[in-house]
Scaffold this active site. Structure first.
Site, mmCIF file in Angstrom:
data_model
loop_
_atom_site.group_PDB
_atom_site.id
_atom_site.type_symbol
_atom_site.label_atom_id
_atom_site.label_comp_id
_atom_site.label_asym_id
_atom_site.label_seq_id
_atom_site.Cartn_x
_atom_site.Cartn_y
_atom_site.Cartn_z
ATOM 1 N N HIS A 91 91.576 -77.663 44.026
ATOM 2 C CA HIS A 91 93.586 -77.336 43.339
ATOM 3 C C HIS A 91 92.984 -75.878 42.571
ATOM 4 C CE1 HIS A 91 95.501 -79.939 46.024
ATOM 5 N NE2 HIS A 91 96.498 -78.423 46.331
ATOM 6 N N ASP A 146 78.766 -52.056 69.141
ATOM 7 C CA ASP A 146 78.277 -52.154 70.303
ATOM 8 C C ASP A 146 78.259 -51.351 71.118
ATOM 9 O OD1 ASP A 146 75.626 -54.335 70.082
ATOM 10 O OD2 ASP A 146 77.890 -55.892 70.470
ATOM 11 N N CYS A 200 88.147 -54.046 67.442
ATOM 12 C CA CYS A 200 87.631 -54.732 67.009
ATOM 13 C C CYS A 200 86.116 -54.558 65.656
ATOM 14 C CB CYS A 200 87.324 -56.615 66.957
ATOM 15 S SG CYS A 200 86.226 -56.809 68.444
#
Ligand code: PEP
Ligand code: MG
Length: 538
Positions: A188, A452, A499
């Site tokens: 934590h 791409d 994206c």
């Protein structure tokens, strides 16, 4: 210059003096006592005081880090009321006729050891919490004060370990960074450091001679640099300045909508490669995750990740995003991302070869493992699935058939999953662009992979450094393709986003909005710069 390598639990840069935190000595003496009842009553009283202290800490933490960050102090209050824990203390007092301090410290050690030996990482991290509450009880019993930071100027706090209560109690304006020898990314304290936006390192092997020395915390590289040379210092000062600019913007734009002045809204998500990136998604206030490159899970391992391993990761991401959209892309390996254990044959032209969905359709057992993990995780949040490198409707139909098999199997096995998980495809080949009208009838959304798409449209290998200057994502051919995809998506009533890296190009943000692009998914640090541009538009 002395460079200590450790692990970053929250990135960021801090430059300043080291202050090694000397903890208050909580070692306790074993004292024989006669009146065991009175000693037990002391524990009860001390417990009530400790619970009241924790309530105050909780209230302070709510102000500083919000309810979820403060929740640990509620947990500590509950731990203090835990009957097994209290029984153990009472039992030691009664059976050994010893003082309360000793019984509490022994119980604390025993419980911490028990937690530390558990298999589950979350439970392991609870060892620090039980030590923390026991130290608190001992301090209350013995009337000693809390370990506090005594510094007149902001410092890099270096300590053996830090308990959540110590972390939140410190005056934030005095803390530049947290550096500890122990601790885990799951603790934590690490979570609080992230929420407080303070760089934090663990696993740093410091020694006391470093106290008071100038140092740099490189929260990105996970290093503590002591007595740096002038050149390194200048480099980090520049990086820090840039970071501060980002933070100022973050403050100003956090919580604001990504919408133009006339009220046109854009969904602004972030791209991630692993679970550890989620913190950055949240601190940069992305509305969701628009691309989780799941292949990194495979790349980090030396054998196929199991369904359970994947399920745990997807589930945790979905839970941490608390209902916000999480779009997970199925395995996209091949080309520049080669994995030994897939044992893929050498190819002359891997970018145009055996990769992504082609592998998944060829090896359905690999694909199904991932799909099972994804559908199982779907009940824990708002997961969508996205398929890469699509070139035909036939592929989408094949995918759908496999998805149906997976759903049928899960149903038969009584394993819960969401029936209506959104499924989309990446548009990153010219073929997909040209048939986007047909693909739009088959799927729930499009996400354009401009990295791409540029490579295949311009016939330029994205890996080829020599062609970098002509690898132009701004090429009119690419931009027209984006336009076409968006129009075809909207005709069928589905949404289309980007994206690829181009989505973060702020010189094009306005053009994308005008084209009707519904969503942009960018690296977390680009979320706010893009939001800024959108909010400045009419
Ligand atoms: C893309 O091609 O634009 C894309 C987002 O996928 P990757 O960069 O992982 O190939
Ligand atoms: Mg791609």
């Amino acid at each position: 210059m002395n460079v200590l390598e450790g692990k970053s639990v929250f990135s960021g840069i801090a430059i300043g003096k080291i202050s090694i935190l000397q903890k208050v000595d909580t070692s306790v003496k074993r004292v024989h006592i006669e009146d065991v009842e009175a000693e037990t009553a002391r524990v009860e009283q001390a417990k009530d005081t400790a619970v009241a202290q924790l309530q105050k800490l909780y209230e302070k933490a709510v102000q500083e880090v919000g309810e979820s960050g403060a929740a640990i102090f509620e947990v500590h209050q509950m731990m203090l009321d835990d009957e097994d824990y209290l029984d153990s203390i009472r039992n030691i007092i009664h059976t050994e006729s010893v003082n309360a301090e000793y019984a509490v410290a022994t119980t604390g050690d025993n419980f911490a050891t028990m937690f530390a030996e558990m298999d589950d990482d979350y439970m392991k991290a609870r060892a620090a919490d039980v030590k923390d509450i026991s130290d608190r009880l001992v301090r209350v019993l013995s009337g000693s004060g809390d370990g506090d930071l005594e510094a007149s100027e902001p410092v890099i706090v270096v300590a053996e370990d830090l308990a959540p209560s110590e972390t939140v109690q410190m005056d934030k304006s005095k803390v530049l960074a947290f550096v500890t020898r122990k601790g885990s990314s799951n603790s934590h304290t690490a979570i609080l450091a992230r929420t407080m936006n303070i760089p934090a390192l663990i696993n740093i092997e410091y020694d006391d001679s470093m106290n008071g020395k100038m140092a740099i915390v490189d929260g990105k590289g996970g290093r503590l640099i002591i007595d740096s040379d002038a050149e390194t210092l200048k480099k980090f000062e520049d990086m820090k300045e840039e970071e501060q600019r980002q933070r100022a913007m973050l403050k100003e734009l956090k919580g604001k909508a990504t919408e133009t002045k006339s009220g046109h809204k854009l969904h602004l998500y972030a791209n991630i490669g692993s679970l550890s990136d989620v913190a950055s998604v949240l601190t940069n206030d992305a509305e969701g995750i628009g691309l989780f490159r799941s292949e990194f899970i495979y790349l980090e391992k030396d054998n196929y990740p199991t369904e359970e391993e994947q399920f745990q990761i997807y589930k945790t991401v979905a839970q941490n995003m608390a209902g916000k959209k999480v779009i997970i892309r199925t395995l996209d390996i091949g080309a520049d991302k080669q994995i030994d254990y897939f044992q893929m044959a050498h190819e002359e032209n891997p970018a145009m070869g055996y990769r992504a969905i082609r592998i998944c359709l060829d090896r359905p057992e690999v694909f199904k493992t991932q799909l099972r993990a994804l559908f199982r995780a779907s009940v824990f949040g708002n997961i969508s699935i996205m398929y890469p490198m699509i070139i035909s409707v036939t592929e989408v139909k094949q995918i759908k058939a496999i998805v149906e098999e997976v759903k049928k199997e899960l149903t038969e096995q009584g394993i819960p999953f969401k029936e209506d998980v959104e499924q989309g495809v990446m548009i990153e080949t010219p073929a997909a662009v040209m048939i986007s009208d047909l693909l739009a009838k088959e799927v729930d959304f499009f996400s354009i992979g401009t990295n791409d798409l540029t490579q295949y449209t311009l016939a330029i290998d994205r890996q080829n450094a020599k062609l970098d200057n002509i690898y132009d994502s701004h090429h009119e051919a690419v931009l027209r393709m984006i336009q076409m995809v968006v129009e075809n998506a909207h005709k069928e009533g589905i949404w289309a986003g980007i994206c690829g890296e181009l989505g973060a190009d702020t010189t094009l943000t306005e053009r994308f909005v005008k084209m009707g692009v519904d969503e942009l998914s960018v690296s977390p640090t680009f979320v706010l710069p893009v939001r800024k541009i959108v909010r400045e538009m009419n």
